[in-house]
Motif scaffolding. Structure first.
Motif, PDB file in Angstrom:
ATOM      1  N   SER A 103      32.512  -8.344 -16.264  1.00 13.14           N
ATOM      2  CA  SER A 103      33.039  -7.487 -15.203  1.00 13.14           C
ATOM      3  C   SER A 103      32.296  -7.805 -13.917  1.00 13.14           C
ATOM      4  N   ALA A 104      32.914  -7.398 -12.799  1.00  8.66           N
ATOM      5  CA  ALA A 104      32.304  -7.682 -11.506  1.00  8.66           C
ATOM      6  C   ALA A 104      32.471  -6.485 -10.589  1.00  8.66           C
ATOM      7  N   THR A 105      31.457  -6.232  -9.787  1.00  9.38           N
ATOM      8  CA  THR A 105      31.537  -5.216  -8.742  1.00  9.38           C
ATOM      9  C   THR A 105      30.996  -5.832  -7.464  1.00  9.38           C
ATOM     10  N   GLY A 106      31.467  -5.335  -6.335  1.00 11.26           N
ATOM     11  CA  GLY A 106      30.997  -5.904  -5.072  1.00 11.26           C
ATOM     12  C   GLY A 106      31.091  -4.911  -3.935  1.00 11.26           C
ATOM     13  N   GLU A 107      30.386  -5.244  -2.875  1.00  9.50           N
ATOM     14  CA  GLU A 107      30.461  -4.465  -1.649  1.00  9.50           C
ATOM     15  C   GLU A 107      30.510  -5.472  -0.508  1.00  9.50           C
ATOM     16  N   LEU A 108      31.513  -5.376   0.322  1.00  7.83           N
ATOM     17  CA  LEU A 108      31.764  -6.368   1.352  1.00  7.83           C
ATOM     18  C   LEU A 108      30.538  -6.553   2.253  1.00  7.83           C
ATOM     19  N   TYR A 109      30.127  -7.858   2.372  1.00  2.00           N
ATOM     20  CA  TYR A 109      28.993  -8.274   3.209  1.00  2.00           C
ATOM     21  C   TYR A 109      27.642  -7.752   2.706  1.00  2.00           C
ATOM     22  N   LYS A 110      27.624  -7.244   1.490  1.00  2.00           N
ATOM     23  CA  LYS A 110      26.339  -6.787   0.939  1.00  2.00           C
ATOM     24  C   LYS A 110      25.991  -7.468  -0.379  1.00  2.00           C
ATOM     25  N   GLY A 111      26.967  -8.061  -1.034  1.00  2.00           N
ATOM     26  CA  GLY A 111      26.662  -8.770  -2.266  1.00  2.00           C
ATOM     27  C   GLY A 111      27.570  -8.396  -3.413  1.00  2.00           C
TER      28      GLY A 111
END
Length: 550
Positions: free
Chosen positions: A531-539
């Motif tokens: 699974s993947a999680t992200g936050e734009l321009y933060k990683g």
């Protein structure tokens, strides 16, 4: 003791009480003066194992034996009624028993009563007691009735038990007749002793007494009759539970319907006394089974046809893979080779526009080469032979860091493994998995921000809490790869694992859009999840959960 008193010998407690009582203070006088008929009768009741009571004389004085004693209970009439007048001893019921005593004393006739309820004061209260008894005349030497001998049994428990049984049977029949299932009882020879309304209405009988002889033959489907006889015969022979499915004719529609019959044996003192059975209509179930069977046959044929088509497609895919790995790459290599030659020898002769076009040709050829290689990798992920080996994650990460050394140096990046572990994997596939993820973290780093990549591991024992497809009986390793790159919006957390899905244009970041699809397929080959999680321009954070041992 005076020899005249021998008739009071023995007799247990009551004999002792009679011997000790001062009869001279009563109208009967001392025992030596008693008439012979009284002496004889008293001797008989004292030595009898049956409960007996004697009413004697005009006032019907009472005598009783040890066997009668329990009938009087405790905190009641005993022992004060010994030698007491009947009317005084049995005052509360005298109006009920005196008419019966009079029949004996006046007419000299014996009487018998069965399970007659006559209350009695005992155990400190009035109790309703059921009696079975006989009143018999006792005559003196002149043939006159001098007393009444009572032989009695307290049948209260038996009467109440029978009443409870009848009430239980009534409730059973009421419940059975409300049941939508068949309920029936037979004797040991399978003669029906009871059938509920549902069964009788179905086969067209008004009462279970009509359920006899060859009724079964007339209502069971001819093709099933042998099955029924064989099933019941085996149940009788082995005295065991029976379950059968057969067709029975509906008296209303004259059509046969499927029923499931279950019968259990009933025993009494170890002997088979019959069967208690139920019947459930399974017509819809049978129809569904038939429909399902036909559907399964149809789907099986379709699957067989699909398998043939799939085999043909697999052959085509193999041909495509061969073409991709040989025929397509050969002309592509020539395009790349001639483009390089032209760039080396003819570049200066080209116009500015021509130079740009040649650069684009070379770039397009390189992208096509990468695409073909990635497609081949994706297609081989399922078909390659899987040989699992135990590897040390620390050694694998060190090897990949060495391969990515130039990219890390160029971007001043850092890869840190916080804790290593051993796990069982297909080495070259697992290396490709970790390589792709680390390479992506470097590739999609933010401009002027050195990429920092952290790898953490953790052993998971209750993996089902993470995802239902995992097992609680295995140990899993959770690998978490965190970076500080450009990240992505959470709405794309599933999309990024699909083939040819890119979140950025090829002008911004080089790639074919297949790398993460390969990663997901490798994880699935190892019976794990990603699974993947992200936050734009933060990683972004990629989490992989794999069995520690396959």
């Amino acid at each position: 003791m005076n020899k005249e008193f021998h008739f009071l010998d023995d007799g247990g407690e009551m004999g002792k009480l009679m011997r000790e009582k001062d009869w001279s203070l009563t109208p009967l006088g001392a025992p030596e003066g008693w008439p012979q008929s009284l002496r004889t009768t008293v001797n008989i009741i004292l030595n009898s194992p049956f409960p007996m009571f004697l009413f004697w004389g005009d006032t019907l004085k009472g005598f009783y034996n040890d066997a009668y004693r329990p009938i009087l209970g405790v905190d009641g009439k005993h022992p004060k009624i010994l030698g007491l007048n009947g009317a005084e001893a049995w005052a509360e019921i005298w109006k009920d028993i005196y008419p019966m005593l009079s029949v004996v004393t006046k007419k000299g006739e014996s009487i018998w009563r069965e399970n007659l309820m006559i209350p009695i004061y005992r155990n400190g209260r009035m109790e309703d007691v059921y009696w079975t008894f006989s009143y018999s005349p006792v005559k003196d030497d002149d043939g006159n009735v001098s007393g009444v001998l009572v032989i009695v049994t307290d049948t209260t428990e038996a009467v109440l038990a029978e009443r409870r049984l009848r009430e239980s049977e009534r409730r059973f029949r009421d419940i059975a007749n409300l049941s939508p299932m068949w309920i029936w009882i037979t004797d040991a020879d399978i003669n029906v002793e009871y059938a509920n309304n549902e069964l009788l209405n179905f086969i067209g009988l008004s009462h279970y007494s009509e359920f006899e002889g060859q009724v079964w033959k007339s209502i069971v489907h001819p093709d099933d009759i042998e099955l029924v006889f064989e099933g019941f015969g085996k149940a009788i022979e082995k005295q065991e539970r029976m379950s059968l499915e057969y067709r029975v004719k509906n008296a209303t529609t004259n059509e046969y319907e499927w029923y499931k019959i279950v019968a259990v044996p009933k025993f009494e003192n170890g002997d088979l006394k019959g069967f208690l059975g139920t019947g459930m209509n399974i017509e819809q179930q049978k129809s569904f089974e038939e429909t399902l069977k036909n559907e399964v046959n149809h789907r099986t044929k379709e699957l067989a046809n699909s398998n043939l088509k799939l085999e043909a497609m697999n052959k085509e895919l193999q041909s495509f893979a061969y073409i991709s790995s040989h025929d397509l790459q050969e002309p592509l290599r020539k395009i790349q080779m001639f483009a390089e030659v032209l760039m080396d020898k003819e570049y200066d002769k080209l116009s500015t526009s021509g130079k740009e076009k040649f650069v684009k040709i070379q770039s397009a050829a390189n992208r096509m080469q990468s695409l073909i290689n990635d497609l081949l990798s994706y297609s081989r992920t399922d078909t390659e032979k899987r040989v699992f080996e135990v590897i040390d994650l620390k050694e694998l990460v060190a090897d990949i860091k060495n391969d990515l050394g130039e990219e890390l140096k160029k971007k001043h990046g850092k890869i840190t493994l916080l804790k290593s572990c051993e796990l069982e994997v297909v080495p070259f596939q697992f290396r490709q998995l970790i390589y792709n993820l680390l390479s992506n973290s470097i590739k999609y780093s933010r401009a002027d921000v050195p990429p920092v990549i952290t790898i953490k591991t953790e052993v998971i024992k209750k993996a089902k809490s993470i995802d239902p497809i995992l097992s609680n009986t295995k140990e899993y390793v959770q690998i978490t790869i965190t970076d500080n790159g450009i990240g992505f919006e959470d709405q794309f957390s599933e999309k990024i694992f699909e083939v040819f899905q890119r979140l950025h244009s090829k002008q911004e970041y080089v790639g074919t859009g297949i790398g993460l699809a390969i990663v997901k397929k490798i994880v699935q080959n190892h019976a794990g999840i990603i699974s993947a999680t992200g936050e734009l321009y933060k990683g972004s954070v990629f989490t992989i959960v794999l069995p520690k041992k396959q």
